[in-house]
Motif scaffolding. Sequence first.
Motif, short mmCIF file in Angstrom:
data_model
loop_
_atom_site.label_atom_id
_atom_site.label_comp_id
_atom_site.label_asym_id
_atom_site.label_seq_id
_atom_site.Cartn_x
_atom_site.Cartn_y
_atom_site.Cartn_z
N GLY A 183 0.80 -1.22 0.00
CA GLY A 183 0.00 0.00 0.00
C GLY A 183 0.83 1.26 0.00
N ARG A 184 2.05 1.18 -0.46
CA ARG A 184 2.91 2.36 -0.58
C ARG A 184 4.00 2.06 -1.62
NH1 ARG A 184 5.67 3.14 5.24
NH2 ARG A 184 3.48 2.98 5.90
N PRO A 185 4.66 3.10 -2.16
CA PRO A 185 5.61 2.87 -3.25
C PRO A 185 6.80 2.01 -2.83
CG PRO A 185 5.03 5.19 -3.07
CD PRO A 185 4.47 4.52 -1.87
N PHE A 186 7.14 1.05 -3.69
CA PHE A 186 8.34 0.21 -3.52
C PHE A 186 9.03 0.10 -4.86
CE2 PHE A 186 10.42 -3.89 -4.09
CZ PHE A 186 11.31 -3.89 -3.02
N VAL B 212 20.69 -10.71 -4.93
CA VAL B 212 21.34 -9.42 -4.66
C VAL B 212 20.56 -8.35 -5.42
CG1 VAL B 212 23.43 -8.03 -4.84
CG2 VAL B 212 23.61 -10.49 -4.39
N ALA B 213 20.11 -7.34 -4.65
CA ALA B 213 19.36 -6.23 -5.26
C ALA B 213 20.04 -4.92 -4.89
CB ALA B 213 17.91 -6.23 -4.78
N GLN B 214 20.17 -4.05 -5.87
CA GLN B 214 20.82 -2.76 -5.67
C GLN B 214 19.77 -1.65 -5.68
OE1 GLN B 214 24.10 -2.55 -5.24
NE2 GLN B 214 24.89 -4.49 -6.06
N GLY B 215 19.95 -0.67 -4.76
CA GLY B 215 19.12 0.54 -4.79
C GLY B 215 17.65 0.27 -4.49
N LEU B 216 17.33 -0.14 -3.27
CA LEU B 216 15.94 -0.38 -2.88
C LEU B 216 15.36 0.85 -2.20
CD1 LEU B 216 17.35 -3.34 -2.90
CD2 LEU B 216 15.29 -4.03 -1.67
N ARG B 217 14.08 1.06 -2.44
CA ARG B 217 13.41 2.21 -1.85
C ARG B 217 11.99 1.82 -1.46
NH1 ARG B 217 9.98 6.08 -3.77
NH2 ARG B 217 10.14 5.24 -5.91
N LEU B 218 11.63 2.13 -0.22
CA LEU B 218 10.26 1.93 0.26
C LEU B 218 9.73 3.28 0.70
CD1 LEU B 218 7.86 0.15 1.06
CD2 LEU B 218 8.96 -0.23 3.27
N PHE C 115 10.53 5.98 3.49
CA PHE C 115 10.64 5.39 4.81
C PHE C 115 11.99 4.69 4.97
CE2 PHE C 115 9.25 1.56 7.49
CZ PHE C 115 9.66 2.16 8.66
N VAL C 116 12.38 3.90 3.96
CA VAL C 116 13.65 3.16 3.99
C VAL C 116 14.31 3.24 2.62
CG1 VAL C 116 14.75 0.91 4.32
CG2 VAL C 116 12.78 1.54 5.73
N ARG C 117 15.63 3.45 2.63
CA ARG C 117 16.44 3.35 1.43
C ARG C 117 17.63 2.45 1.75
NH1 ARG C 117 15.26 7.12 -2.66
NH2 ARG C 117 17.21 6.55 -3.67
N LEU C 118 17.98 1.56 0.78
CA LEU C 118 19.10 0.64 0.96
C LEU C 118 19.96 0.66 -0.29
CD1 LEU C 118 17.01 -2.29 2.41
CD2 LEU C 118 18.84 -1.15 3.66
N GLN C 119 21.27 0.76 -0.10
CA GLN C 119 22.16 0.69 -1.26
C GLN C 119 22.16 -0.72 -1.85
OE1 GLN C 119 26.08 2.05 -0.25
NE2 GLN C 119 25.35 4.02 0.57
N ARG C 120 22.10 -1.72 -0.96
CA ARG C 120 22.11 -3.10 -1.45
C ARG C 120 21.52 -4.03 -0.41
NH1 ARG C 120 27.30 -6.94 -2.62
NH2 ARG C 120 27.54 -6.49 -0.41
N VAL C 121 20.83 -5.06 -0.88
CA VAL C 121 20.33 -6.14 -0.03
C VAL C 121 20.79 -7.45 -0.64
CG1 VAL C 121 18.30 -7.35 0.85
CG2 VAL C 121 18.31 -4.87 0.74
N GLU D 209 19.24 3.61 5.19
CA GLU D 209 18.81 4.93 5.65
C GLU D 209 17.33 4.84 5.98
OE1 GLU D 209 19.74 8.12 3.05
OE2 GLU D 209 21.89 7.66 2.96
N VAL D 210 16.98 5.18 7.21
CA VAL D 210 15.60 5.07 7.69
C VAL D 210 15.15 6.43 8.21
CG1 VAL D 210 14.04 3.88 9.27
CG2 VAL D 210 16.02 2.66 8.33
N GLU D 211 13.96 6.82 7.82
CA GLU D 211 13.38 8.07 8.32
C GLU D 211 12.05 7.75 8.99
OE1 GLU D 211 11.98 12.51 6.81
OE2 GLU D 211 13.35 11.30 5.58
N VAL D 212 12.02 7.87 10.31
CA VAL D 212 10.83 7.54 11.10
C VAL D 212 10.06 8.82 11.38
CG1 VAL D 212 10.01 6.53 13.26
CG2 VAL D 212 12.03 5.58 12.13
N ARG D 213 8.76 8.80 11.08
CA ARG D 213 7.94 9.99 11.30
C ARG D 213 6.69 9.63 12.11
NH1 ARG D 213 7.21 12.92 5.42
NH2 ARG D 213 9.38 12.81 4.69
N ARG D 214 6.29 10.58 12.96
CA ARG D 214 4.99 10.49 13.63
C ARG D 214 4.42 11.89 13.74
NH1 ARG D 214 3.88 7.67 19.46
NH2 ARG D 214 5.42 9.22 20.12
#
Length: 682
Positions: free
Chosen positions: A47-50, A79-85, A96-102, A127-132
């Motif tokens: 239910g959100r961009p991935f 192996v996945a490069q450049g993930l974004r949630l 919410f989350v960015r990863l250079q590699r998983v 890189e994680v950005e937590v918001r409330r």
Amino acid sequence: MTRGLRILARSLVALVLLLAALLVLVDTFDWNRIRPALNERVSAELGRPFAIEGDLRLSWQRETGEGGWRAWVPGPRFVAQGLRLGNPGWAKGGDFVRLQRVAFRVDPLPLLWRRLSIPRIDLVGPEVEVRRMADGRNNWTFELPADPGAGERSSGWSLDIGTIGFDKGRVKVDDALGDTRLDIQVDPLGKPIPFGDLLPAKGVRPATVSAQDYAFAWRAKGRYQGQPLEGSGKLGGLLALQNADLPLPLQAEVRAGGTRIAVLGTLTDPRRLGALDLRLQLSGPSLSQLYPLTGVTLPDTPAYSTDGRLVAKLREPGGAEFRYQGFNGRIGGSDIRGDLRFVAGQPRPRLSGSLTSERLRLVDLGPLIGADSNAAQKARGAEGRQPADKVLPVEVFRTDRWRAMDADVTFSGKRIQHSEQLPLTDLSTHVRLEDGRLRLEPLRFGVAGGTLDAVLLLDGRQVPLRGQARLDARRFKLKALFPRVQAMGNSLGELNGKVDIRGSGNSVAALLGSANGDVQVLVNDGTISRNLLEIAGLNLGNYLMGRLFGDDEVAIHCAAADLGLKDGLMTPRLFVFDTENAVVQVDGTVNFRNERLDLSITPDAKGLRVFSLRSPLYVRGTFKHPEAGVQTVPLVVRGAGMLALGVAVAPAAGLLALVAPAAGGGEQGNACASLLKRMDKR
């Protein structure tokens, strides 16, 4: 070769060729072709961009870390490069989350039992950005799209993850509801540090003596619960989700406002938040400043420091449980030790335990009621200041915190350090806090060879606060009350009394300023002199003593006071001193609402004794600046009125209950007994 063996051999060859073809296909297939479909499917499920924005590869390889035959079985490695949630729609963009590699490997054999087993996942550059938001909405709670058939079908698959490895990363926290903004940076250490290298050589240590090495350093800066925060520390490089024998080491030093927190220990079974085992050191200007950081309601105190072991079980059925075990430290100049247990249960969290002080400084109790100096109040962060012309503490009790938790704690001060003017010996109490109602029962002091038993009730649910105090003073020895007065050395005299008052208000001054009730005090067989009052620091009393009796010591057969309080105004029903030279009566008022005195002191000589004073004395002014002098109105002739003691008959009867039996048994040796009986007969 028989026909059956030929069929078996051909089948095996076919299976091997099929597996080989599958391996070649998997190894040579361009998995980037399925990225758009994969991104779309995951986005729809969450239910959100991935998005996987970089390369997506799959290869077959053996797991070098495994032992035995498993080391020879290859498995698929993704192996996945450049993930974004991304964030939910209300967050208006950002990730919410960015990863250079998983990178992760799947164990193939458990697939036969419909179990997806991933021994390890490696996260690189997270890189994680937590918001409330202020209304409570947050970006870590996933509102999954509704699936009408989800409750009727089950895939039968399960997921097991062994360990999570991570690398240099960053976490940002933006919490409008909790007034928190933090920036946390994680960097790899140049060289791993063994867990044991940071354990203290002596003193409090966590029970865990072995764990993985420290692999990363972290730094944090920002604000937490409205207070500036800065911290740093170290942690391990693997988050062991399955193996409880591989705890994650933690080390931290944090400053939040004036509070310093230092921890050293381990987190076991982090998937279930199983257990924490830490050495915990706390210090700061006041224990009350821990409330915004921890939610634990603690009293105002002088500067403190503690050192103990914190053991936490975070998944208990009744709520997370924290035990601060075997801690010791100091509060002001007093030592403190004990054990505390905090359970985050319902309907409210609960704090319980026992505390002991071997040497308790009386002055360190002052902040509990706002009776410390303005400089001390400023140091511990108190909001108000004591007015220069006021004696009664005006600092407001923070009753809003009383309903945040319940408490059941015992405290024992084995030896009280005090000035010679106040010979307290020990203190014990049982503190109960339940739904905003604070109760100290019993509250017991050892005083001058006797006891002061009290019950204190404060109802923080009411606005303003409602309070009630009952005190019972028994057998205070006069020679112990005034040990430096030689004439008291052989005295058998005692002080007895009782207090029962109630009032409303959010400070000590307001409670006493509205108080109603009774105060009764009885003193027998004592001695008074100007020297005694100088020792006690009573300059006003010193003046009055000189006016009444000159410089000589005067024996007091009995001093009796029965005082009434109404709306903060204290009025004597009976206030009399029976000395060897005269009977002295005190009349007037003491106003606790505005801290003003208006008293008259009238002596009456006994028999034919020459008594120089011919006019009453007065005491006026404020508690802070009292004034005394001789009234201009001449002393009227009262005949035998005072001497006959034909006044205040009812108060005298009430005071008889305070008469303690004399040393030889009965009341014959107690001068107050005969005095009050004579008054009662009138």
